[in-house]
Design a protein around this motif. Structure first.
Motif, PDB file in Angstrom:
ATOM      1  N   ALA A  67      -3.081  13.446  -6.653  1.00 40.84           N
ATOM      2  CA  ALA A  67      -2.727  12.028  -6.394  1.00 40.84           C
ATOM      3  C   ALA A  67      -2.401  11.666  -5.002  1.00 40.84           C
ATOM      4  O   ALA A  67      -3.291  10.601  -4.531  1.00 40.84           O
ATOM      5  CB  ALA A  67      -1.541  11.390  -6.809  1.00 40.84           C
ATOM      6  N   LEU A  68      -1.990  12.583  -3.994  1.00 40.68           N
ATOM      7  CA  LEU A  68      -2.193  12.365  -2.540  1.00 40.68           C
ATOM      8  C   LEU A  68      -3.578  12.335  -2.021  1.00 40.68           C
ATOM      9  O   LEU A  68      -3.962  11.532  -1.375  1.00 40.68           O
ATOM     10  CB  LEU A  68      -1.279  13.283  -1.951  1.00 40.68           C
ATOM     11  CG  LEU A  68      -1.350  13.277  -0.385  1.00 40.68           C
ATOM     12  CD1 LEU A  68      -0.659  11.901   0.092  1.00 40.68           C
ATOM     13  CD2 LEU A  68      -0.481  14.569   0.105  1.00 40.68           C
ATOM     14  N   ALA A  69      -4.403  13.426  -2.234  1.00 44.41           N
ATOM     15  CA  ALA A  69      -5.858  13.415  -2.011  1.00 44.41           C
ATOM     16  C   ALA A  69      -6.620  12.273  -2.778  1.00 44.41           C
ATOM     17  O   ALA A  69      -7.247  11.563  -1.481  1.00 44.41           O
ATOM     18  CB  ALA A  69      -6.474  14.584  -2.676  1.00 44.41           C
ATOM     19  N   ILE A  70      -6.429  11.551  -3.791  1.00 47.41           N
ATOM     20  CA  ILE A  70      -7.034  10.358  -3.814  1.00 47.41           C
ATOM     21  C   ILE A  70      -6.565   9.206  -3.468  1.00 47.41           C
ATOM     22  O   ILE A  70      -7.326   8.281  -2.989  1.00 47.41           O
ATOM     23  CB  ILE A  70      -6.883  10.227  -5.758  1.00 47.41           C
ATOM     24  CG1 ILE A  70      -7.546  11.294  -6.446  1.00 47.41           C
ATOM     25  CG2 ILE A  70      -7.328   8.845  -5.997  1.00 47.41           C
ATOM     26  CD1 ILE A  70      -8.969  11.271  -6.274  1.00 47.41           C
ATOM     27  N   GLY A  71      -5.399   9.216  -3.164  1.00 45.86           N
ATOM     28  CA  GLY A  71      -4.826   7.869  -2.127  1.00 45.86           C
ATOM     29  C   GLY A  71      -5.408   8.131  -0.696  1.00 45.86           C
ATOM     30  O   GLY A  71      -5.682   6.928  -0.140  1.00 45.86           O
ATOM     31  N   THR A  72      -5.573   9.351  -0.310  1.00 46.54           N
ATOM     32  CA  THR A  72      -6.142   9.215   1.027  1.00 46.54           C
ATOM     33  C   THR A  72      -7.584   9.008   1.053  1.00 46.54           C
ATOM     34  O   THR A  72      -8.049   8.263   2.186  1.00 46.54           O
ATOM     35  CB  THR A  72      -5.990  10.773   1.456  1.00 46.54           C
ATOM     36  OG1 THR A  72      -4.532  11.013   1.598  1.00 46.54           O
ATOM     37  CG2 THR A  72      -6.541  11.052   2.956  1.00 46.54           C
ATOM     38  N   VAL A  73      -8.254   9.141  -0.218  1.00 49.30           N
ATOM     39  CA  VAL A  73      -9.664   8.803  -0.133  1.00 49.30           C
ATOM     40  C   VAL A  73      -9.519   7.358  -0.338  1.00 49.30           C
ATOM     41  O   VAL A  73     -10.470   6.740   0.438  1.00 49.30           O
ATOM     42  CB  VAL A  73     -10.475   9.490  -1.264  1.00 49.30           C
ATOM     43  CG1 VAL A  73     -11.719   9.046  -1.535  1.00 49.30           C
ATOM     44  CG2 VAL A  73     -10.516  11.052  -1.067  1.00 49.30           C
ATOM     45  N   LEU A  74      -9.026   6.846  -0.929  1.00 48.62           N
ATOM     46  CA  LEU A  74      -8.937   5.274  -1.205  1.00 48.62           C
ATOM     47  C   LEU A  74      -8.508   4.854   0.089  1.00 48.62           C
ATOM     48  O   LEU A  74      -9.297   3.639   0.538  1.00 48.62           O
ATOM     49  CB  LEU A  74      -7.897   5.097  -2.291  1.00 48.62           C
ATOM     50  CG  LEU A  74      -7.737   3.371  -2.490  1.00 48.62           C
ATOM     51  CD1 LEU A  74      -9.182   2.847  -3.063  1.00 48.62           C
ATOM     52  CD2 LEU A  74      -6.733   3.289  -3.547  1.00 48.62           C
ATOM     53  N   PHE A  75      -7.637   5.160   0.816  1.00 51.93           N
ATOM     54  CA  PHE A  75      -7.072   4.821   2.082  1.00 51.93           C
ATOM     55  C   PHE A  75      -8.401   4.503   3.032  1.00 51.93           C
ATOM     56  O   PHE A  75      -8.449   3.649   3.927  1.00 51.93           O
ATOM     57  CB  PHE A  75      -6.069   5.384   2.597  1.00 51.93           C
ATOM     58  CG  PHE A  75      -5.513   5.057   3.886  1.00 51.93           C
ATOM     59  CD1 PHE A  75      -4.447   4.086   4.251  1.00 51.93           C
ATOM     60  CD2 PHE A  75      -6.132   5.660   5.026  1.00 51.93           C
ATOM     61  CE1 PHE A  75      -4.119   3.725   5.578  1.00 51.93           C
ATOM     62  CE2 PHE A  75      -5.755   5.374   6.448  1.00 51.93           C
ATOM     63  CZ  PHE A  75      -4.712   4.401   6.663  1.00 51.93           C
ATOM     64  N   GLY A  76      -9.044   5.651   3.305  1.00 55.82           N
ATOM     65  CA  GLY A  76     -10.222   5.850   4.048  1.00 55.82           C
ATOM     66  C   GLY A  76     -11.447   5.105   3.602  1.00 55.82           C
ATOM     67  O   GLY A  76     -11.810   4.441   4.529  1.00 55.82           O
ATOM     68  N   SER A  77     -11.399   4.709   2.299  1.00 57.66           N
ATOM     69  CA  SER A  77     -12.440   3.869   1.849  1.00 57.66           C
ATOM     70  C   SER A  77     -12.501   2.359   2.290  1.00 57.66           C
ATOM     71  O   SER A  77     -13.128   1.808   2.820  1.00 57.66           O
ATOM     72  CB  SER A  77     -12.709   4.038   0.394  1.00 57.66           C
ATOM     73  OG  SER A  77     -13.745   3.150  -0.182  1.00 57.66           O
ATOM     74  N   VAL A  78     -11.093   2.110   2.081  1.00 61.46           N
ATOM     75  CA  VAL A  78     -10.968   0.651   2.353  1.00 61.46           C
ATOM     76  C   VAL A  78     -10.777   0.499   3.878  1.00 61.46           C
ATOM     77  O   VAL A  78     -11.211  -0.393   4.226  1.00 61.46           O
ATOM     78  CB  VAL A  78      -9.380   0.218   1.764  1.00 61.46           C
ATOM     79  CG1 VAL A  78      -8.898  -1.110   2.223  1.00 61.46           C
ATOM     80  CG2 VAL A  78      -9.321   0.361   0.401  1.00 61.46           C
ATOM     81  N   LEU A  79     -10.308   1.620   4.635  1.00 63.13           N
ATOM     82  CA  LEU A  79     -10.181   1.550   6.206  1.00 63.13           C
ATOM     83  C   LEU A  79     -11.756   1.267   6.691  1.00 63.13           C
ATOM     84  O   LEU A  79     -12.252   0.371   7.510  1.00 63.13           O
ATOM     85  CB  LEU A  79      -9.569   2.641   6.730  1.00 63.13           C
ATOM     86  CG  LEU A  79      -9.546   2.566   8.156  1.00 63.13           C
ATOM     87  CD1 LEU A  79      -8.996   1.447   8.919  1.00 63.13           C
ATOM     88  CD2 LEU A  79      -8.904   4.009   8.762  1.00 63.13           C
ATOM     89  N   PHE A 112       0.944  -1.035  -0.223  1.00 62.25           N
ATOM     90  CA  PHE A 112       0.061  -0.059   0.160  1.00 62.25           C
ATOM     91  C   PHE A 112       0.718   1.093  -0.100  1.00 62.25           C
ATOM     92  O   PHE A 112       0.755   2.360  -0.693  1.00 62.25           O
ATOM     93  CB  PHE A 112      -0.909   0.224   1.096  1.00 62.25           C
ATOM     94  CG  PHE A 112      -2.284   1.066   1.137  1.00 62.25           C
ATOM     95  CD1 PHE A 112      -3.268   0.268   0.853  1.00 62.25           C
ATOM     96  CD2 PHE A 112      -1.873   2.176   1.243  1.00 62.25           C
ATOM     97  CE1 PHE A 112      -4.442   1.136   0.898  1.00 62.25           C
ATOM     98  CE2 PHE A 112      -3.056   2.987   1.233  1.00 62.25           C
ATOM     99  CZ  PHE A 112      -4.401   2.558   0.937  1.00 62.25           C
ATOM    100  N   LEU A 113       2.035   1.191   0.693  1.00 57.73           N
ATOM    101  CA  LEU A 113       2.749   2.197   1.155  1.00 57.73           C
ATOM    102  C   LEU A 113       3.572   2.603  -0.383  1.00 57.73           C
ATOM    103  O   LEU A 113       3.855   3.565  -1.090  1.00 57.73           O
ATOM    104  CB  LEU A 113       3.862   2.186   2.112  1.00 57.73           C
ATOM    105  CG  LEU A 113       4.625   3.413   2.470  1.00 57.73           C
ATOM    106  CD1 LEU A 113       3.969   4.497   3.037  1.00 57.73           C
ATOM    107  CD2 LEU A 113       5.473   3.045   3.423  1.00 57.73           C
ATOM    108  N   LEU A 114       4.034   1.376  -0.974  1.00 57.51           N
ATOM    109  CA  LEU A 114       4.965   1.471  -2.255  1.00 57.51           C
ATOM    110  C   LEU A 114       4.174   2.187  -3.343  1.00 57.51           C
ATOM    111  O   LEU A 114       4.376   2.828  -3.956  1.00 57.51           O
ATOM    112  CB  LEU A 114       5.356  -0.057  -2.524  1.00 57.51           C
ATOM    113  CG  LEU A 114       6.173   0.109  -3.793  1.00 57.51           C
ATOM    114  CD1 LEU A 114       7.431   0.545  -3.640  1.00 57.51           C
ATOM    115  CD2 LEU A 114       6.239  -1.433  -4.217  1.00 57.51           C
ATOM    116  N   LEU A 115       2.718   1.822  -3.441  1.00 55.16           N
ATOM    117  CA  LEU A 115       1.926   2.297  -4.533  1.00 55.16           C
ATOM    118  C   LEU A 115       1.647   3.617  -4.279  1.00 55.16           C
ATOM    119  O   LEU A 115       1.677   4.648  -5.193  1.00 55.16           O
ATOM    120  CB  LEU A 115       0.521   1.429  -4.368  1.00 55.16           C
ATOM    121  CG  LEU A 115      -0.449   2.089  -5.480  1.00 55.16           C
ATOM    122  CD1 LEU A 115      -0.096   1.817  -6.801  1.00 55.16           C
ATOM    123  CD2 LEU A 115      -1.704   1.502  -5.357  1.00 55.16           C
ATOM    124  N   ALA A 116       1.204   4.161  -3.086  1.00 57.99           N
ATOM    125  CA  ALA A 116       1.066   5.671  -2.708  1.00 57.99           C
ATOM    126  C   ALA A 116       2.403   6.366  -2.936  1.00 57.99           C
ATOM    127  O   ALA A 116       2.013   7.388  -3.466  1.00 57.99           O
ATOM    128  CB  ALA A 116       0.848   5.658  -1.143  1.00 57.99           C
TER     129      ALA A 116
END
Length: 157
Positions: free
Chosen positions: A45-57, A22-26
């Motif tokens: 990209a950071l914002a989209i990654g944060t939304v994806l992280f939050g969604s999965v969490l 996950f960290l590598l992809l981000a």
């Protein structure tokens, strides 16, 4: 020997861990966007990654919370590049609980998407990525987890 995953924080006493993928992809995605298009696109990209992280969490927390309602303990939640795993202790005779636990994650994402859709209708900017992630990418993750484990987040410990 597998490397231990670091605990980022705890929710309801459940350790939330981050898999290195996950960290590598981000980091890779943000660096690539920075190199290709500059700092503004890297921030996007950071914002989209944060939304994806939050969604999965939130998806995995949905599984864990419904498991708690059935008296099950969740050992941990690990977020991977293609989703997450809520490691629940399931009894072999808990098929009814498994069904509700499996439906909980996608249900959480549907709820987040509906809230984001409402906010978008009210004119709040930046809700489209939240809607798309919670209705598109996460459906694929949900289907994969339902098919692979019999229910999303199942881990017979």
């Amino acid at each position: 020997m597998a490397l231990p995953f670091p605990t980022l924080f705890r929710v309801w006493g459940i350790p939330v861990r981050l898999h290195w993928s996950f960290l590598l992809l981000a980091v890779g995605g943000i660096a690539w966007r920075y190199r290709q298009d500059g700092p503004e696109e890297a921030l996007f990209a950071l914002a989209i990654g944060t939304v994806l992280f939050g969604s999965v969490l939130l998806h995995e927390l949905g599984h864990a919370r419904v498991g708690m309602a059935f008296g099950l303990r969740t050992r941990d939640i690990t977020l991977h590049v293609f989703g997450g795993v809520a490691a629940l202790r399931l009894e072999p005779t808990m098929s009814r609980a498994e069904l509700w636990i499996a439906l909980a994650g996608p249900g959480v994402n549907a709820g987040v998407a509906l809230i984001a859709l409402g906010l978008r209708a009210l004119g709040v900017p930046w809700m489209l990525p939240v809607i798309l992630i919670n209705t598109g990418i996460d459906k694929l993750i949900s289907l994969l987890s339902l098919g692979v484990a019999g229910c999303a987040g199942r881990s017979d410990l």
